[in-house]
Design a protein around this motif. Structure first.
Motif, PDB file in Angstrom:
ATOM      1  N   PRO B 339      -3.029  -9.981   3.378  1.00  0.00           N
ATOM      2  CA  PRO B 339      -3.655  -8.981   2.510  1.00  0.00           C
ATOM      3  C   PRO B 339      -2.666  -8.383   1.506  1.00  0.00           C
ATOM      4  O   PRO B 339      -3.046  -8.090   0.366  1.00  0.00           O
ATOM      5  CB  PRO B 339      -4.160  -7.922   3.501  1.00  0.00           C
ATOM      6  N   ASP B 340      -1.407  -8.240   1.896  1.00  0.00           N
ATOM      7  CA  ASP B 340      -0.396  -7.672   0.992  1.00  0.00           C
ATOM      8  C   ASP B 340      -0.227  -8.489  -0.286  1.00  0.00           C
ATOM      9  O   ASP B 340       0.004  -7.935  -1.362  1.00  0.00           O
ATOM     10  CB  ASP B 340       0.962  -7.605   1.705  1.00  0.00           C
ATOM     11  N   GLU B 341      -0.310  -9.821  -0.150  1.00  0.00           N
ATOM     12  CA  GLU B 341      -0.157 -10.683  -1.326  1.00  0.00           C
ATOM     13  C   GLU B 341      -1.315 -10.457  -2.297  1.00  0.00           C
ATOM     14  O   GLU B 341      -1.141 -10.454  -3.512  1.00  0.00           O
ATOM     15  CB  GLU B 341      -0.125 -12.162  -0.909  1.00  0.00           C
ATOM     16  N   VAL B 342      -2.532 -10.293  -1.733  1.00  0.00           N
ATOM     17  CA  VAL B 342      -3.705 -10.052  -2.580  1.00  0.00           C
ATOM     18  C   VAL B 342      -3.591  -8.672  -3.221  1.00  0.00           C
ATOM     19  O   VAL B 342      -3.863  -8.495  -4.418  1.00  0.00           O
ATOM     20  CB  VAL B 342      -5.006 -10.162  -1.757  1.00  0.00           C
ATOM     21  N   LEU B 343      -3.139  -7.707  -2.413  1.00  0.00           N
ATOM     22  CA  LEU B 343      -2.985  -6.343  -2.917  1.00  0.00           C
ATOM     23  C   LEU B 343      -2.001  -6.304  -4.085  1.00  0.00           C
ATOM     24  O   LEU B 343      -2.246  -5.648  -5.110  1.00  0.00           O
ATOM     25  CB  LEU B 343      -2.523  -5.419  -1.783  1.00  0.00           C
TER      26      LEU B 343
END
Lengths: 220, 354
Positions: B339-343
């Motif tokens: 999720p961090d990469e998408v964020l």
């Protein structure tokens, strides 16, 4: 419960063996015992004890697993190092088998070392919320298939009934009669009832709190 | 609804298929979908059906063609390389107007690739599942429960439109365990299979199931008719889930397991004060273009989050006539984004909008 030097978790596919094995390894360590966890799962391609490898390392737990686990090499293999589990030593070992008879074949190779019941426990993990282990009769069928495949007899039952993240204390307690009947039909002691350490302790025989290690990759 | 049980995605697909009336399964094992076949092997006979492990994927899909011709609900399942092998047969199914359900639990490609999860068969599923002018309906579940529900609907749509329906999952969905319950019946009204080759008993004209046409004009007419049917499907069967899109400046588009990663990123971005929402396509063909067109009226940018090299970006651009920029956040080859990469990507786009 008092654990023997070797604890083997076997049972139906998806009954929760890996998570239990990982938890018991950490439990041993927390009690100050040297511990090895040995992954003999030759069935599952994903969600294996190898996922916790870093945690094992940090805790000082020795980890034995196929070098191909979690890789693209779709090969059911067992490392030679697995033999060390059965050598005479002071350390405790936890063995994580694959599911059903198919997964249990891997243990057959080592059955010659598993003849003295004072040295090992082979625990059948059951979850009444799995569709193929709804009744004690279905559990008995799978027990026989596994024992025939690995040539080792079960010594006890772990009631690991759960519905994943939707598990409640009430759902666990509702499996009491099922677990008692399984113990009677399989003629094995019910040595443990597991529950998530996020829940209250259920009113069940031999409750054992476990940490749900498997982490969904989409979680932050 | 019965009591919930804990199931692997692959097992849930198999159980749902049998409950939906599927009595024929022909397949060939391949990771990460083998549990579909294993579950069928164990249970199909108890349900009075036929489970058969074929000698190859090519044999399996042609057995599907045979059972479908006889009007039976039939299923095959595989993972990416196996679907490529089945593609000839799928084209024959489409050319013969036969209903069948095909499961693809995708793994990394191209070639033999790997056994870890992927979504890189998107083009294959939505555009090129075989030679010739045709489509199959493609549904993309995102939870084990949705795998169950869409399996019932896949069989219904296959029968209703007389065409193959693909359930497109990925290794994560196939292998993960979640609670699921099984509906007792489906709700669609279906036509009688009066075209099936069930024997005339000397009482009716014979039915012929075939995809070979000696007259090119007749083949052309058949194709035109089939595409009229596709237009009807496009108008009625598009399905998507919208989450926080009403006021969204940035709209994330993601399906299947990638949508679960993306949704957590969207929630985290909202916490950071960014107006972002998500459209999760549930049908990939027909693509939910109407939904995207609608959100494009207010959205300033789109972000495709996928486990492939930007394949879905094209459908997003086509849906909105390239009216807004479409960005990509992707992993491939069996790797899954966090999720961090998408964020981080959402924040980058958000910074550019100001």
């Amino acid at each position: 419960m008092d654990f023997k030097k070797i604890t083997i978790f076997a049972g139906h596919y998806g009954s929760g063996k890996t998570n239990l094995a990982v938890n018991l390894a950490f439990h041993h360590k927390a009690q100050g015992r040297d511990c090895t966890i040995c992954d003999l799962d030759i069935v599952n391609p994903y969600f294996r004890s190898k996922d916790s490898e870093e945690d094992f390392k940090a805790a000082g737990i020795r980890f034995i697993s196929s070098p191909f686990a979690n890789s693209n090499v779709d090969l059911p293999s067992i490392p030679a190092e697995a033999y060390s589990v059965f050598a005479k030593s002071d350390t405790y070992s936890v063995i994580d088998l694959g599911g059903d008879d198919r997964g249990s074949y891997a243990l057959g190779r080592f059955s010659e070392f598993l003849t003295d019941e004072s040295t090992y426990d082979m625990l059948m993990v059951i979850n009444q919320y799995r569709p193929d282990t709804r009744t004690p009769e279905q559990v008995l069928e799978i027990k026989k298939e596994i024992e025939d495949a690995c040539h080792v007899k079960f010594t006890g039952i772990v009631n690991n009934s759960n519905l994943g993240r939707e598990t409640t204390v009430e759902l666990i307690e509702r499996t009491r009669e099922f677990a008692d009947e399984c113990a009677k039909l399989l003629n094995l002691p019910l040595v443990m009832t597991t529950y998530s350490d996020k829940l209250e302790k259920p009113n069940m025989p031999n409750p054992f709190a476990i940490n749900i290690m498997a982490k969904d990759i989409w979680q932050v | 609804m019965a009591e919930k049980v804990l199931m692997k995605g692959n097992e849930a697909l198999a159980e749902a298929a049998m409950r939906a009336g599927c009595r024929f399964f022909f397949g060939y094992p391949i990771t990460p979908q083998t549990e579909v076949a294993a579950y069928m092997a164990k249970h199909m006979r108890k349900n009075g059906g036929t489970y058969l492990q074929a000698e190859s994927e090519i044999a399996a899909i042609n057995m599907v063609l045979g059972a479908a011709s006889a009007g039976q609900r039939v299923l095959t399942s595989s993972s990416s390389p196996g679907i490529s092998l089945k593609s000839e047969g799928i084209s024959y199914l489409a050319g013969s107007d036969l209903p069948a359900v095909i499961i693809n639990i995708q793994r990394g490609g191209p070639g033999l690739g790997g056994i870890q999860p992927s979504q890189s068969d998107y083009f294959q599923a939505t555009r090129g599942l075989g030679h010739g002018d045709f489509h199959v309906i493609v549904v993309a579940p995102s939870t084990v429960q949705e795998m169950v529900n869409l399996t019932y609907d896949a069989f219904d749509m296959a029968d209703l439109y007389r065409m193959p329906v693909m359930i497109l999952g990925d290794g994560i969905l196939g292998q993960m365990m979640e609670p699921a319950e099984f509906p007792t019946e489906s709700s669609r009204k279906l036509p009688a299979k009066d075209w099936a080759t069930t024997g005339t008993k000397g009482e009716r004209k014979k039915n012929i199931v075939n995809s070979l046409y000696l007259d090119p004009a007749e083949l052309e007419r058949t194709n035109f008719e089939r595409y009229e049917r596709y237009e009807k499907i496009k108008a009625t069967e598009q399905k998507a889930e919208c989450f926080m899109t009403e006021d969204a400046d940035i709209v994330v588009v993601a399906y299947g397991a990638a949508a679960r990663v993306a949704k957590n990123a969207v929630l985290a971005a909202r916490d950071a004060g960014i107006k972002v929402g998500i459209v999760r396509p549930i049908t990939l063909w027909p693509y939910p273009s109407d939904t995207l067109k609608e959100v494009a009226k207010t959205a300033k940018a789109f972000l495709s989050v996928e486990l492939s090299m930007g394949q879905m970006v094209e459908d997003i651009k086509l849906s909105i006539d390239c009216a807004k920029p479409v960005y990509l956040c992707n992993r491939t080859g069996g790797m899954v984004m966090k999720p961090d990469e998408v964020l981080a990507k959402i924040k980058e786009i958000s910074g550019g909008l100001k």
